[in-house]
Motif scaffolding. Structure first.
Motif, mmCIF file in Angstrom:
data_model
loop_
_atom_site.group_PDB
_atom_site.id
_atom_site.type_symbol
_atom_site.label_atom_id
_atom_site.label_comp_id
_atom_site.label_asym_id
_atom_site.label_seq_id
_atom_site.Cartn_x
_atom_site.Cartn_y
_atom_site.Cartn_z
ATOM 1 N N UNK A 88 63.578 91.022 49.849
ATOM 2 C CA UNK A 88 63.234 89.641 49.500
ATOM 3 C C UNK A 88 63.623 89.299 48.062
ATOM 4 N N UNK A 89 63.772 90.309 47.206
ATOM 5 C CA UNK A 89 64.131 90.068 45.807
ATOM 6 C C UNK A 89 65.637 89.908 45.626
ATOM 7 N N UNK A 90 66.387 90.290 46.657
ATOM 8 C CA UNK A 90 67.842 90.128 46.651
ATOM 9 C C UNK A 90 68.511 90.816 45.450
ATOM 10 N N UNK A 91 68.062 92.037 45.156
ATOM 11 C CA UNK A 91 68.726 92.854 44.153
ATOM 12 C C UNK A 91 69.719 93.744 44.894
ATOM 13 N N UNK A 92 70.989 93.614 44.590
ATOM 14 C CA UNK A 92 72.013 94.358 45.316
ATOM 15 C C UNK A 92 71.934 95.852 44.986
ATOM 16 N N UNK A 93 72.408 96.700 45.888
ATOM 17 C CA UNK A 93 72.451 98.130 45.593
ATOM 18 C C UNK A 93 73.220 98.448 44.311
ATOM 19 N N UNK A 94 74.289 97.704 44.079
ATOM 20 C CA UNK A 94 75.091 97.935 42.872
ATOM 21 C C UNK A 94 74.309 97.578 41.615
#
Length: 281
Positions: A88-94
């Motif tokens: 839900x926070x939309x922090x990408x793996x990269x």
């Protein structure tokens, strides 16, 4: 030649040939003694609130933790930032990798020889996820593995910048056979994708804290702990024993002399003695 080898074995002189395996202490039971004399190593565990403010790295906090780690003489560090894994926070793996790498670099620069990683990297806890999916009616093994791999994707890139990999394999219930199979699956996946990386597995000497579970926060026996440690000894580089230390009401803190703790620890002691585990200096 064979007689000489048997003599060395009987004298325990081949122990130094075994690969290094460490048992780290991150348990919060009340009145816990210093376990270093038993061969247990210390580790600096730093929770998210001491590193992050409103979801962003807080460098004043981080610098304070680096100083405390240095003053405490810690060489093995586990930070515990988990919120970034929330889709839900939309922090990408990269982006997770970049953020963690910046923290890891800061610790290494300030503390020569420091080994650092983040809790739960590089994979999700398969044993707990398996039972959570079963509770939701999903038991097909192919689907379980697909879900597990998909949920691990946000964690995996951070493994590339970690000195040590710190997957969680807290056990859901008292089914040690199932847990051992899940350990093998996790470690096969990790060894294939991160060859040469040290892996210290997080273990909890109580069953996982999902309140609908019949085994909610129940203690493992000494024999069950010994079996889990033996399995880890054959597949990993060490374990981190973690416990919030709370009872089934999730409020009362359990004392080290509680009979359940004494029973559980008897298995750990037997393992430490058998393999002559030494504390990391």
């Amino acid at each position: 030649m064979r007689k000489g080898l048997l003599l060395l074995l009987s004298l325990g002189l081949l122990a130094s040939c075994s690969p290094k395996f460490y048992v780290f202490d991150a348990m919060y039971y009340r009145n816990k003694p210093d376990l270093e004399q038993q061969g247990v190593s210390k580790i600096k565990l730093i929770y998210e609130s001491r590193l992050v403010t409103d979801g962003a790295l807080d460098w004043q906090k981080i610098d304070r933790q680096i100083l405390q780690t240095k003053e405490g003489g810690y060489k093995t560090v586990s930070i515990d930032i988990e919120s970034w894994y929330d889709s839900r926070l939309k922090v990408s793996p990269e982006e997770v990798q970049l953020r963690l790498d910046s923290v890891f670099r800061a610790f290494r620069e300030a503390i020569p020889g420091c080994e650092i990683g983040n809790y739960g990297v590089p994979v999700q806890n398969l044993n707990v996820q398996r039972h959570a999916l079963a509770h939701a009616g999903i038991t097909d093994e192919k689907t379980v593995m697909e879900r597990w791999k998909a949920s691990s994707k946000v964690r995996e890139p951070a493994g590339n910048v970690s000195d040590i990999l710190l997957p969680s394999l807290y056990i859901f219930n008292h089914d040690i056979d199932r847990w051992e199979e899940d350990l093998k699956t996790e470690m096969k996946y990790i060894r294939e994708h991160y060859p040469g990386k040290k892996v210290y597995v997080y273990l909890w000497p109580q069953c996982y804290n999902l309140k609908w579970s019949p085994d909610y926060l129940l203690f493992l026996s000494g024999e069950q702990m010994r079996r889990m440690l033996e399995a880890c000894y054959s597949l990993t580089d060490g374990v981190i024993l973690w416990a919030a230390g709370r009872d089934t009401d999730d409020k009362t803190y359990i004392s080290w002399d509680d009979p359940r703790v004494v029973e559980m620890w008897s298995g750990v002691e037997a393992f430490l003695r058998r393999h002559r585990i030494k504390a990391l200096k």
